[in-house]
Enzyme design. Structure first.
Site, PDB file in Angstrom:
ATOM      1  N   ASP A   1       5.814   3.378  -2.989  1.00 41.99           N
ATOM      2  CA  ASP A   1       6.011   2.693  -1.723  1.00 41.99           C
ATOM      3  C   ASP A   1       7.524   2.601  -1.483  1.00 41.99           C
ATOM      4  O   ASP A   1       8.318   2.674  -2.420  1.00 41.99           O
ATOM      5  CB  ASP A   1       5.379   1.304  -1.785  1.00 41.99           C
ATOM      6  CG  ASP A   1       5.630   0.509  -0.522  1.00 41.99           C
ATOM      7  OD1 ASP A   1       5.363   1.031   0.565  1.00 41.99           O
ATOM      8  OD2 ASP A   1       6.115  -0.635  -0.636  1.00 41.99           O
TER       9      ASP A   1
ATOM     10  N   ASP B   1       4.392  -3.035  -3.651  1.00 42.47           N
ATOM     11  CA  ASP B   1       4.686  -4.469  -3.742  1.00 42.47           C
ATOM     12  C   ASP B   1       4.071  -5.306  -2.633  1.00 42.47           C
ATOM     13  O   ASP B   1       4.023  -6.525  -2.728  1.00 42.47           O
ATOM     14  CB  ASP B   1       6.198  -4.704  -3.746  1.00 42.47           C
ATOM     15  CG  ASP B   1       6.794  -4.646  -2.352  1.00 42.47           C
ATOM     16  OD1 ASP B   1       6.365  -3.773  -1.568  1.00 42.47           O
ATOM     17  OD2 ASP B   1       7.670  -5.468  -2.035  1.00 42.47           O
TER      18      ASP B   1
ATOM     19  N   ASP C   1      -0.343  -2.683   0.199  1.00 42.58           N
ATOM     20  CA  ASP C   1      -0.465  -1.747  -0.920  1.00 42.58           C
ATOM     21  C   ASP C   1      -1.651  -2.074  -1.819  1.00 42.58           C
ATOM     22  O   ASP C   1      -1.982  -1.286  -2.706  1.00 42.58           O
ATOM     23  CB  ASP C   1       0.820  -1.759  -1.778  1.00 42.58           C
ATOM     24  CG  ASP C   1       2.022  -1.242  -1.014  1.00 42.58           C
ATOM     25  OD1 ASP C   1       1.844  -0.300  -0.219  1.00 42.58           O
ATOM     26  OD2 ASP C   1       3.125  -1.786  -1.202  1.00 42.58           O
TER      27      ASP C   1
END
Length: 770
Positions: free
Chosen positions: A462, A668, A672
């Site tokens: 990410d 995080d 996600d």
């Protein structure tokens, strides 16, 4: 009236009054009903400042003088006090105040019950080992003449007397020290399973029965040879190994308790009218404002809203260097305020804090049975049945060859094949690795993740909050073309600098992340603002000394009265790309300030190292595709996917798995969580959303990507150690079982070999914890 009695009557300092809060009291006090139906309280306190037994006596005397105290016991070694008292006559705060009046400190001890259970368990284990070892020495002393005597040097009646003495000294070992083995075997049999304790208990029982028969009837079925020395030595070796294992488990529990003891028990909550009250941390709620004095730990996760300080976050991240904190910075529960008193706003409390989540992750990880361990357990069951068959078969064969040795050969086979080493091979290695990673800021929620981590070939990252930090740096500053004031060149640069200083001065009045970044990056002007206000979702408005209105924020906020026409610069894509703020005066935009994301320390180097290991890395981002590609270029990544939604991220990972890839995901945010749950192994950043951490297999507490490299390296070492342990257990059994069946391995040597095998496995695994 004495100090103690006045305390009981109600004169309680504010910081101690919190201890009487029923919510706080239940954490360290148990209640029961005494004679006459009165309610009695049993409280546990941690005592500080004691140095000897005399100090303990002084604290006991101080507690016993408090009206309503029935009994007080203080341990100087354990620095703990246990007080039994009547709630109708006194309060918990009076107990603490009495200890303070005696010159010592006292704090609630919420972990007293668990600590007492561990103390009892370890004390019993030590006594069992002591009794077994002491009796084994006495039995060995009595058995020595039989070993060293030749021919008829030892008279039969004297040999018989020594055998009786050995039998008598073996009784405490059988009745007391062997309790764990017989209890474990009984539990296994009741559950209709064959556990490790079954062959051990069977071997001990057969040895004792056969040796007793040989002692009292040397001419009978069991012959004249006794093996009380072998039995007691075997029990001593095995209890010694189990004591080491017990202490290792207790050290883990103590680590968890030490982490929670770093939390304060009370907090100074600031009310709306500015008054401050001391409350239990259990009563804090999100949104509360809390005053944190210097030297005290933060009681909850939150944001600093007043004051500057430094915080020691080593308990959570492993970093020993203090971390600077200023207004707008996040603070985490359990970290220590090292600088000045500050004011914070609570955002997460109780089980939602990072500290509690980390402790929960450690506790869950250290109590689960990983797949590798379950595989070893599945092999242990059939192996134990095979052992019983081999022991029975050996006894049958030797009953024909030499009936006097049949029982002892069967006992040796039972003892030497105890699968302790096999069952310890995997969990001992995985737990040692988990402890080592925890010290370096990587917490495993699933021990199986170690094995999966070595097999991944595709890694998705990410962007925001994972490869970048949660702060921004000042990027391009552009003076808009139609400002029309001043010539180009130096004058234009001066004009730009002046407007940037104005923007910084205005930004200092907002807590928005972009405003904080701007105020920190530029020197503010000395403008005195009036009529200052902040528009939610828009930005700031204020008037200068000349009465002109300045605005800072989005373009729509700065240019509210647009007539539908767009200036030439409005078509520039560069002005629309990325986080930015606009500065304008009287409805006319003057300055555009763009911000860049800050890469995490070591992110680019980690990416390069992982790609060098043969992994395929891909950046997943919800930002525009152009920004995602630009960030990938900064990281040295060859693949990037922009405009990604939670659904498209999930579809991407599922497609990679369908193609046969073993996928890892690092993220995080809340968005996600689905893809973290889908990936073969997932890692969450320690400062990320709680739901993301809950779905992850491991947490990078320090938020450093290079910790992923350390985890992969240790995972590979762990699997090597597991293979070594399993190989050793297999080789040991392959060598020793034939020796025992051939009658070349007496029971005492079988016990020594079995214990040594288990100790080798534990020692080999402990290398990972260094």
């Amino acid at each position: 009236m004495s100090t103690l009695s006045s305390t009981t009557s109600g004169a309680v300092p504010p910081d101690l009054a919190v201890l009487d809060d029923p919510v706080e009291l239940r954490r360290y006090t148990r209640f029961d009903t005494g004679a006459g139906g009165q309610t009695l309280a049993d409280s546990s306190l941690r005592i500080t400042g004691m140095h000897c037994a005399a100090c303990a006596g002084l604290v006991e005397d101080a507690l016993r003088r408090v009206p309503g105290v029935i009994e007080a016991t203080v341990s100087a070694a354990g620095e703990r006090a246990r007080v039994r008292w009547q709630p109708a006559r006194t309060r918990a705060s009076a107990l603490v105040q009495a200890v303070r009046a005696a010159g010592y400190g006292a704090l609630p001890d919420a972990a007293a019950d668990a600590r007492e259970a561990r103390r009892i368990e370890q004390r019993r284990a030590l006594w069992q080992l002591f009794v077994a070892a002491f009796c084994a020495m006495q039995v060995m002393m009595m058995a020595t003449p039989s070993y060293v005597a030749h021919g008829n040097e030892l008279e039969p009646d004297l040999r018989q007397l020594l055998n009786w003495g050995s039998w008598l000294m073996s009784l405490p070992v059988l009745v007391f020290s062997c309790g764990p083995f017989f209890q474990g075997a009984w539990r296994s049999l009741r559950a209709r399973r064959i556990g490790m304790d079954v062959p051990v208990a069977l071997g001990i029982a057969v040895t004792f029965v056969a040796s007793s028969g040989a002692t009292f009837d040397p001419q009978g079925l069991f012959g004249h040879e006794v093996y009380f020395d072998s039995m007691t030595m075997f029990v001593s070796f095995l209890l010694g190994g189990r004591l080491l294992e017990t202490r290792a488990r207790h050290r883990v529990a103590q680590t968890l308790e030490a982490a929670l003891e770093g939390m304060p028990q009370t907090a100074w909550r600031v009310a709306e009218d500015g008054t401050v009250e001391s409350v239990s941390v259990q009563r804090l709620l999100p949104g509360d404002r809390v005053r944190v004095p210097a030297g005290q730990a933060f009681a909850a996760d939150g944001v600093l809203i007043e004051g500057r300080t430094t915080a020691d976050e080593s308990l959570l991240s492993g970093e020993s260097l203090p971390v600077a904190k200023e207004p707008g910075s996040t603070v985490v529960a359990g970290s220590l305020n090292l600088g000045d008193p500050v004011l914070m706003r609570v955002e997460r409390v109780g089980d939602d804090t990072r500290l509690e989540a980390i402790v929960a992750l450690m506790r869950d990880a250290l109590t689960q049975r990983p797949a590798l361990a379950r595989l070893a357990d599945r092999w242990a069951g059939p192996f134990l049945w095979a052992v019983l068959v081999l022991a029975a078969g050996s006894a049958a064969v030797w009953s024909v060859i030499d009936p006097s040795r049949a029982v002892w050969v069967a006992v040796s086979v039972l003892i030497v094949t105890c699968p302790c080493a096999l069952s310890l091979a995997v969990p001992s290695a995985l737990l040692s690795a988990a402890r080592a990673l925890a010290r370096h800021g990587v917490l495993l929620q699933r021990l199986d993740a170690l094995e999966t981590l070595t097999r991944i070939d595709r890694l998705y990252l990410d962007k925001t909050g994972t490869v970048t930090e949660d702060r921004l740096s000042l990027g391009e500053v552009r003076l808009l073309p139609d400002v029309g004031e001043g010539p180009a060149g130096d004058a234009s640069a001066q004009r730009q600098a002046a407007l940037l200083a104005q923007a910084a001065a205005l930004a200092g009045w907002s807590g928005h992340p972009l405003s904080r970044a701007l105020a920190a990056a530029a020197e503010p002007s000395g403008t005195v603002w009036s009529d200052l206000r902040e528009v939610a979702g828009g930005g700031l408005c204020a008037r200068d000394a000349e009465g002109r209105e300045w605005r800072l924020g989005s373009l729509a906020h700065v240019r509210p009265a647009a007539d539908g026409t767009s200036p030439a610069w409005a078509e520039d894509d560069a002005l629309q790309d990325g986080p930015a703020v606009w500065l304008g005066r009287e409805g006319r935009p003057l300055l555009h300030v763009r911000f860049d994301e800050v890469l995490r320390d070591g992110a680019a180097q980690t990416v390069a190292a992982l790609q060098a290991e043969g992994l395929t890395l891909c950046l997943l981002s919800g930002d525009r595709a152009a920004r995602a590609r630009a960030m990938a270029q900064r990281l040295g990544l060859r693949q990037a996917i922009g405009d990604a939604t939670p659904e498209s991220k999930l579809a991407e990972v599922q497609a990679a798995q369908a193609a046969g890839h073993v996928v890892a995901m690092v993220g995080d945010g809340i968005n996600d969580a689905p893809v973290l749950a889908q990936a073969d192994i997932s890692l969450a950043m320690g400062q990320g959303a709680l739901v993301a951490r809950a779905h992850a297999d491991a947490v990078l507490v320090r938020g450093r990507l290079d910790d992923l490299l350390r985890a992969r390296a240790l995972a590979r070492r762990t699997l090597r150690v597991v293979r070594q342990n399993l190989g050793w257990a297999a080789a040991y059994n392959a060598v020793c079982i034939p020796l025992a069946m051939a009658g070349w391995l007496p029971p005492w040597a079988a016990g020594l070999g079995m214990a040594s095998s288990s100790l080798f496995v534990i020692g080999n695994s402990l290398r990972l914890a260094r």
